[in-house]
Scaffold this motif. Structure first.
Motif, PDB file in Angstrom:
ATOM      1  N   ALA A 298       0.821  -1.218   0.000  1.00 36.39           N
ATOM      2  CA  ALA A 298       0.000   0.000   0.000  1.00 36.39           C
ATOM      3  C   ALA A 298       0.852   1.265   0.000  1.00 36.39           C
ATOM      4  O   ALA A 298       0.319   2.368  -0.092  1.00 36.39           O
ATOM      5  CB  ALA A 298      -0.926   0.013   1.214  1.00 36.39           C
ATOM      6  N   GLY A 299       2.173   1.118   0.099  1.00 37.02           N
ATOM      7  CA  GLY A 299       3.062   2.276   0.104  1.00 37.02           C
ATOM      8  C   GLY A 299       3.289   2.817  -1.300  1.00 37.02           C
ATOM      9  O   GLY A 299       2.796   2.280  -2.284  1.00 37.02           O
ATOM     10  N   SER A 300       4.060   3.876  -1.387  1.00 39.84           N
ATOM     11  CA  SER A 300       4.273   4.519  -2.685  1.00 39.84           C
ATOM     12  C   SER A 300       5.023   3.610  -3.659  1.00 39.84           C
ATOM     13  O   SER A 300       4.648   3.491  -4.825  1.00 39.84           O
ATOM     14  CB  SER A 300       5.033   5.847  -2.495  1.00 39.84           C
ATOM     15  OG  SER A 300       6.182   5.649  -1.682  1.00 39.84           O
ATOM     16  N   ILE A 301       6.081   2.946  -3.188  1.00 42.65           N
ATOM     17  CA  ILE A 301       6.827   2.023  -4.049  1.00 42.65           C
ATOM     18  C   ILE A 301       6.058   0.721  -4.226  1.00 42.65           C
ATOM     19  O   ILE A 301       5.884   0.221  -5.347  1.00 42.65           O
ATOM     20  CB  ILE A 301       8.224   1.740  -3.462  1.00 42.65           C
ATOM     21  CG1 ILE A 301       9.092   3.000  -3.490  1.00 42.65           C
ATOM     22  CG2 ILE A 301       8.911   0.617  -4.258  1.00 42.65           C
ATOM     23  CD1 ILE A 301       9.468   3.468  -4.860  1.00 42.65           C
ATOM     24  N   GLY A 302       5.561   0.164  -3.133  1.00 41.82           N
ATOM     25  CA  GLY A 302       4.847  -1.110  -3.211  1.00 41.82           C
ATOM     26  C   GLY A 302       3.636  -1.051  -4.107  1.00 41.82           C
ATOM     27  O   GLY A 302       3.389  -1.974  -4.895  1.00 41.82           O
ATOM     28  N   SER A 303       2.851   0.031  -4.014  1.00 40.56           N
ATOM     29  CA  SER A 303       1.641   0.128  -4.844  1.00 40.56           C
ATOM     30  C   SER A 303       1.993   0.250  -6.318  1.00 40.56           C
ATOM     31  O   SER A 303       1.279  -0.272  -7.181  1.00 40.56           O
ATOM     32  CB  SER A 303       0.786   1.317  -4.409  1.00 40.56           C
ATOM     33  OG  SER A 303       1.492   2.537  -4.543  1.00 40.56           O
ATOM     34  N   GLU A 304       3.108   0.915  -6.624  1.00 40.84           N
ATOM     35  CA  GLU A 304       3.524   1.010  -8.027  1.00 40.84           C
ATOM     36  C   GLU A 304       4.028  -0.346  -8.526  1.00 40.84           C
ATOM     37  O   GLU A 304       3.821  -0.695  -9.698  1.00 40.84           O
ATOM     38  CB  GLU A 304       4.606   2.071  -8.197  1.00 40.84           C
ATOM     39  CG  GLU A 304       5.081   2.275  -9.631  1.00 40.84           C
ATOM     40  CD  GLU A 304       3.994   2.777 -10.576  1.00 40.84           C
ATOM     41  OE1 GLU A 304       4.135   2.567 -11.801  1.00 40.84           O
ATOM     42  OE2 GLU A 304       3.001   3.366 -10.098  1.00 40.84           O
ATOM     43  N   ILE A 305       4.667  -1.123  -7.658  1.00 41.85           N
ATOM     44  CA  ILE A 305       5.052  -2.492  -8.041  1.00 41.85           C
ATOM     45  C   ILE A 305       3.803  -3.286  -8.381  1.00 41.85           C
ATOM     46  O   ILE A 305       3.761  -4.029  -9.369  1.00 41.85           O
ATOM     47  CB  ILE A 305       5.848  -3.177  -6.906  1.00 41.85           C
ATOM     48  CG1 ILE A 305       7.194  -2.483  -6.705  1.00 41.85           C
ATOM     49  CG2 ILE A 305       6.070  -4.660  -7.233  1.00 41.85           C
ATOM     50  CD1 ILE A 305       8.013  -3.045  -5.551  1.00 41.85           C
ATOM     51  N   VAL A 306       2.754  -3.136  -7.561  1.00 41.65           N
ATOM     52  CA  VAL A 306       1.493  -3.835  -7.832  1.00 41.65           C
ATOM     53  C   VAL A 306       0.974  -3.458  -9.206  1.00 41.65           C
ATOM     54  O   VAL A 306       0.617  -4.318 -10.022  1.00 41.65           O
ATOM     55  CB  VAL A 306       0.442  -3.489  -6.756  1.00 41.65           C
ATOM     56  CG1 VAL A 306      -0.924  -4.056  -7.153  1.00 41.65           C
ATOM     57  CG2 VAL A 306       0.857  -4.037  -5.399  1.00 41.65           C
ATOM     58  N   ARG A 307       0.926  -2.160  -9.517  1.00 41.32           N
ATOM     59  CA  ARG A 307       0.390  -1.704 -10.806  1.00 41.32           C
ATOM     60  C   ARG A 307       1.176  -2.278 -11.973  1.00 41.32           C
ATOM     61  O   ARG A 307       0.601  -2.739 -12.959  1.00 41.32           O
ATOM     62  CB  ARG A 307       0.410  -0.165 -10.850  1.00 41.32           C
ATOM     63  CG  ARG A 307      -0.521   0.505  -9.851  1.00 41.32           C
ATOM     64  CD  ARG A 307      -0.481   2.024  -9.971  1.00 41.32           C
ATOM     65  NE  ARG A 307      -1.184   2.647  -8.859  1.00 41.32           N
ATOM     66  CZ  ARG A 307      -0.602   3.133  -7.770  1.00 41.32           C
ATOM     67  NH1 ARG A 307       0.721   3.093  -7.665  1.00 41.32           N
ATOM     68  NH2 ARG A 307      -1.324   3.682  -6.801  1.00 41.32           N
ATOM     69  N   GLN A 308       2.504  -2.208 -11.864  1.00 39.59           N
ATOM     70  CA  GLN A 308       3.312  -2.656 -12.992  1.00 39.59           C
ATOM     71  C   GLN A 308       3.327  -4.178 -13.111  1.00 39.59           C
ATOM     72  O   GLN A 308       3.297  -4.716 -14.226  1.00 39.59           O
ATOM     73  CB  GLN A 308       4.727  -2.100 -12.870  1.00 39.59           C
ATOM     74  CG  GLN A 308       4.791  -0.576 -13.024  1.00 39.59           C
ATOM     75  CD  GLN A 308       6.197  -0.063 -13.288  1.00 39.59           C
ATOM     76  OE1 GLN A 308       7.047  -0.783 -13.805  1.00 39.59           O
ATOM     77  NE2 GLN A 308       6.445   1.191 -12.933  1.00 39.59           N
ATOM     78  N   VAL A 309       3.343  -4.879 -11.998  1.00 37.38           N
ATOM     79  CA  VAL A 309       3.326  -6.350 -12.035  1.00 37.38           C
ATOM     80  C   VAL A 309       2.036  -6.856 -12.667  1.00 37.38           C
ATOM     81  O   VAL A 309       2.048  -7.813 -13.463  1.00 37.38           O
ATOM     82  CB  VAL A 309       3.514  -6.919 -10.609  1.00 37.38           C
ATOM     83  CG1 VAL A 309       3.060  -8.370 -10.546  1.00 37.38           C
ATOM     84  CG2 VAL A 309       4.969  -6.803 -10.186  1.00 37.38           C
ATOM     85  N   LEU A 310       0.916  -6.210 -12.358  1.00 35.04           N
ATOM     86  CA  LEU A 310      -0.370  -6.659 -12.907  1.00 35.04           C
ATOM     87  C   LEU A 310      -0.410  -6.570 -14.424  1.00 35.04           C
ATOM     88  O   LEU A 310      -1.146  -7.325 -15.072  1.00 35.04           O
ATOM     89  CB  LEU A 310      -1.510  -5.836 -12.306  1.00 35.04           C
ATOM     90  CG  LEU A 310      -1.919  -6.199 -10.879  1.00 35.04           C
ATOM     91  CD1 LEU A 310      -2.940  -5.215 -10.338  1.00 35.04           C
ATOM     92  CD2 LEU A 310      -2.478  -7.618 -10.825  1.00 35.04           C
ATOM     93  N   SER A 311       0.367  -5.670 -15.009  1.00 34.90           N
ATOM     94  CA  SER A 311       0.373  -5.547 -16.467  1.00 34.90           C
ATOM     95  C   SER A 311       1.019  -6.749 -17.142  1.00 34.90           C
ATOM     96  O   SER A 311       0.873  -6.936 -18.350  1.00 34.90           O
ATOM     97  CB  SER A 311       1.095  -4.258 -16.890  1.00 34.90           C
ATOM     98  OG  SER A 311       2.475  -4.320 -16.578  1.00 34.90           O
ATOM     99  N   TYR A 312       1.730  -7.590 -16.367  1.00 38.69           N
ATOM    100  CA  TYR A 312       2.394  -8.772 -16.937  1.00 38.69           C
ATOM    101  C   TYR A 312       1.575 -10.048 -16.721  1.00 38.69           C
ATOM    102  O   TYR A 312       2.081 -11.152 -16.930  1.00 38.69           O
ATOM    103  CB  TYR A 312       3.792  -8.927 -16.335  1.00 38.69           C
ATOM    104  CG  TYR A 312       4.731  -7.801 -16.731  1.00 38.69           C
ATOM    105  CD1 TYR A 312       5.316  -7.762 -17.985  1.00 38.69           C
ATOM    106  CD2 TYR A 312       5.005  -6.767 -15.846  1.00 38.69           C
ATOM    107  CE1 TYR A 312       6.162  -6.736 -18.352  1.00 38.69           C
ATOM    108  CE2 TYR A 312       5.846  -5.721 -16.204  1.00 38.69           C
ATOM    109  CZ  TYR A 312       6.419  -5.714 -17.460  1.00 38.69           C
ATOM    110  OH  TYR A 312       7.252  -4.681 -17.823  1.00 38.69           O
ATOM    111  N   LYS A 313       0.326  -9.891 -16.290  1.00 38.50           N
ATOM    112  CA  LYS A 313      -0.621 -10.994 -16.181  1.00 38.50           C
ATOM    113  C   LYS A 313      -0.127 -12.144 -15.298  1.00 38.50           C
ATOM    114  O   LYS A 313      -0.014 -13.295 -15.742  1.00 38.50           O
ATOM    115  CB  LYS A 313      -0.996 -11.516 -17.576  1.00 38.50           C
ATOM    116  CG  LYS A 313      -1.576 -10.448 -18.489  1.00 38.50           C
ATOM    117  CD  LYS A 313      -2.087 -11.036 -19.776  1.00 38.50           C
ATOM    118  CE  LYS A 313      -2.574  -9.939 -20.714  1.00 38.50           C
ATOM    119  NZ  LYS A 313      -3.528  -8.997 -20.107  1.00 38.50           N
ATOM    120  N   PRO A 314       0.157 -11.873 -14.023  1.00 42.78           N
ATOM    121  CA  PRO A 314       0.521 -12.968 -13.106  1.00 42.78           C
ATOM    122  C   PRO A 314      -0.705 -13.800 -12.753  1.00 42.78           C
ATOM    123  O   PRO A 314      -1.843 -13.369 -12.955  1.00 42.78           O
ATOM    124  CB  PRO A 314       1.048 -12.207 -11.884  1.00 42.78           C
ATOM    125  CG  PRO A 314       0.309 -10.905 -11.917  1.00 42.78           C
ATOM    126  CD  PRO A 314       0.128 -10.565 -13.372  1.00 42.78           C
TER     127      PRO A 314
END
Length: 643
Positions: A298-314
């Protein structure tokens, strides 16, 4: 007049009637011209038959082509083209009707109707276009006369997108903006005119400011990374000209620019560097179809990791954080933008081994991105026990569980403050780095497996990524400065010489994913942070970006905070760097650490921390990290005790 001022549009049927009055008048005038204004002969001839048929044809063509449906005040080159087409189509249809039916049926051929149609085409189309342009000019003239404060703006660029911006600004800000012209660095366009506006060279901005009193420079947000544009922006900032951005044209609603889409330039935009190129195919191969755990999600870095990781269809993304409200907000955002994603939202504290064990057991993640950490230097200097519990014990819990459950990769987000640390926070992150590095070769020591509860053949690869400050992150200096400016100041800077490296959150996360993909285990990846920025210069630029001066907002130097140092480093003195295939990522050639020794030292640290003696606890941190030398801190006295 009242209709114009209230932004009301004329009914479509009135526009259709006006168009037909003009078309019929134009046809009659053309008829008179060809017959040399011989009214007596014309009126005794078939003039009314010809004119009546033309009126019927014109109405049908104009109605079919929807010429009357456009708002006249927003007329564009497309509308001009449509008018030409409509008049041409009406002429062709009318000519065919007269030639094939009217003349043979009624035996009338008293005038060369095709010459009349040719003259009418030019007169009719010209008058229809002039009527629209005149109405548009009148509308903006009235709006300018009735509006209050007016602003003079320049538009960066002289291409088709800049023209669209000009037209959109004229429509969206009718009457409030005076467009002085365009600025560009293309020598082929300088001193040319586009839609009656001159194109100036970017070097002329200062002259234009004194001559035309420029208030704003308008620039497309996607153009911010060009060096020439950056120079123009810097010039405007120094001159006190506000810089505003508009989004890419494809983001405009119904092709119209909305007022809320015009944003003031932010310091984050000004500090951006050229876009990072990453190997998406390799990252996709690494992440697609995987179960991925992201701590501090939920942090600034962690939430951006979530956004970018989701684009790779895990296959699944497990988002773990102890902050309830931010986690809830992130869940709502992800459900809106990635409705098909398999998300598991977990409120959990990484200090709690049993809770994290249950999470690993339930979801069995294959990748772990560890972004959870305490990071505020003064706060951790006052609360070292919490820094150790989260940054050291929390990381140890996650690393041990990753081995227990055969996680493929464990990527830890570290910080430049771990290099030659001068504070508890940086030292705690360095100890976490040392621990996960020592775990990377644990599979070669099966006698130690009982200590970490791992399997004899575990293959977990432990990777560390290290970078400096990220722009706009929670608690960073930029949001604080922005808030202080909004309150009228003063801006508080700790020291006139303090400098920091900065990177945007998206580009930092891009490099984290790239480094995680290329990592083989045991590496510390260091990111190219560009040139360091003086914080006081950052504050001054933010004041100017707000349209203010140093006289409006005072800058106060408050003194270095506990544990704070003037200059951040990205590399230990005893370490060397090795380049990778990515120009912005290097590998630190680090010292080797023996797991037995590291584990014993960390267990002693955790036991001391549990006993609550802060001095003994920090002293142990200094033993584990000999380069840890406190600055401006109550723990400085310990440095002489640890050799």
């Amino acid at each position: 007049m009242k209709t114009f001022l209230q932004n009301k549009a004329l009914p479509k049927w009135i526009i259709l009637i006006i168009d037909q009055i003009i078309s019929t008048w134009s046809f009659a005038l053309s008829f008179f011209i060809i017959r040399q204004f011989d009214f007596e002969t014309i009126l005794r001839g078939h003039f009314f038959v010809y004119s009546g048929i033309y009126l019927v044809v014109s109405v049908m063509v104009f109605y079919a082509m929807r010429i009357h449906t456009g708002l006249i005040r927003y007329s564009s080159t497309d509308d001009i083209y449509r008018i030409f087409t409509a008049v041409l189509m009406a002429s062709l249809v009318y000519g065919a009707i007269v030639g094939l039916w009217v003349s043979p049926a009624f035996h009338i051929d008293s005038v060369n109707i095709y010459v009349v149609l040719l003259v009418n085409f030019f007169i009719s189309s010209s008058v229809l276009i002039m009527m629209r342009l005149g109405a548009k000019a009148l509308f903006y003239y009235i709006k300018r006369g009735s509006s209050g404060d007016k602003e003079t703006v320049l538009i960066y660029g002289a291409d088709s997108f800049a023209i669209l911006v000009k037209q959109a600004l004229e429509v969206s800000n009718a009457g409030r903006l005076t467009i002085a012209g365009f600025v560009d660095d293309n020598p082929n366009k300088i001193d040319k005119h586009i839609q009656q506006k001159r194109v100036y060279h970017i070097n002329d901005i200062e002259k234009l400011q004194s001559k035309l009193h420029i208030d704003k420079l308008v620039i497309l947000s996607e153009d911010l990374k060009s060096e020439a544009r950056k120079n123009a922006i810097e010039t405007c900032v120094e001159l006190g000209i506000k810089v505003v951005t508009v989004p890419p044209t494809e983001q405009w609603m119904s092709g119209q620019l909305r007022m809320n889409q015009i944003q003031d330039l932010r310091i984050e935009d000004l500090l951006q560097r050229p876009p990072i190129v990453i190997e998406n195919d390799k990252i996709s191969a690494d992440l697609a179809g995987k179960r991925i755990l992201i701590t501090g999600g939920a942090g600034s870095i962690g939430s951006e990791i979530v956004r970018q990781v989701l684009s790779y269809k895990p296959e699944m993304v497990i988002i773990c954080d102890q902050a309830e409200s931010p986690l809830h907000d992130l869940q709502l955002e992800m459900e809106e933008h990635y409705p098909e994603a398999n998300l598991k939202i977990c409120i959990a504290d990484i200090q709690n081994f049993n809770r994290m064990y249950a999470l690993f057991k339930e979801y069995n993640p294959q990748m772990v991105y560890h972004a959870a950490a305490y990071k505020h230097v003064p706060m951790m200097e006052s609360n070292p026990s919490e820094a150790i519990l989260t940054n050291v014990l929390g990381t140890k819990n996650l690393a041990d569980l990753s081995m227990t459950f055969d996680v493929e990769k464990f990527v830890m987000i570290s910080t430049d403050k771990a290099v030659n640390p001068t504070n508890v926070m940086g030292a705690s992150k360095r100890i976490a780095e040392i621990y996960i590095q020592s775990l990377n070769n644990i599979s070669a020591q099966p006698k130690l497996q009982d200590n970490v509860q791992g399997t004899a053949l575990q293959q977990t690869r432990f990777i560390t990524t290290r970078f400096g400050n990220v722009l706009g992150s929670n608690g960073s200096v930029i949001p604080r400065f922005r808030s202080q400016i909004e309150k009228g100041g003063p801006i508080t800077v700790t020291h006139p010489d303090i400098t920091r490296y900065f990177m945007t959150i998206p580009e930092a996360v891009q490099l984290v994913l790239e480094a995680g993909t290329m990592g083989r285990g045991g590496e510390i990846f260091i990111f190219d942070m560009g040139q360091p920025v003086k914080i006081v210069d950052l504050a001054r630029k933010m004041i100017k970006l707000a349209g203010l001066t140093a006289n409006d907002i005072e800058i106060v130097f408050s003194g270095l905070r506990p544990g704070e140092k003037l200059y951040e480093e990205l590399l230990n003195q005893e370490e060397l760097t090795i380049p990778t295939h990515h120009e912005k990522i290097k590998v630190s050639k680090v010292r080797e650490y023996t797991y037995n020794k590291v584990l014993a030292s960390i267990n002693e640290l955790l036991n001391l921390n549990k006993e609550g003696d802060e001095l003994d606890t920090v002293k142990q941190m200094k033993k584990i990290v000999p380069e840890f030398k406190s600055k401006n801190s109550r723990f400085e006295e310990l440095d002489s005790m640890v050799q």
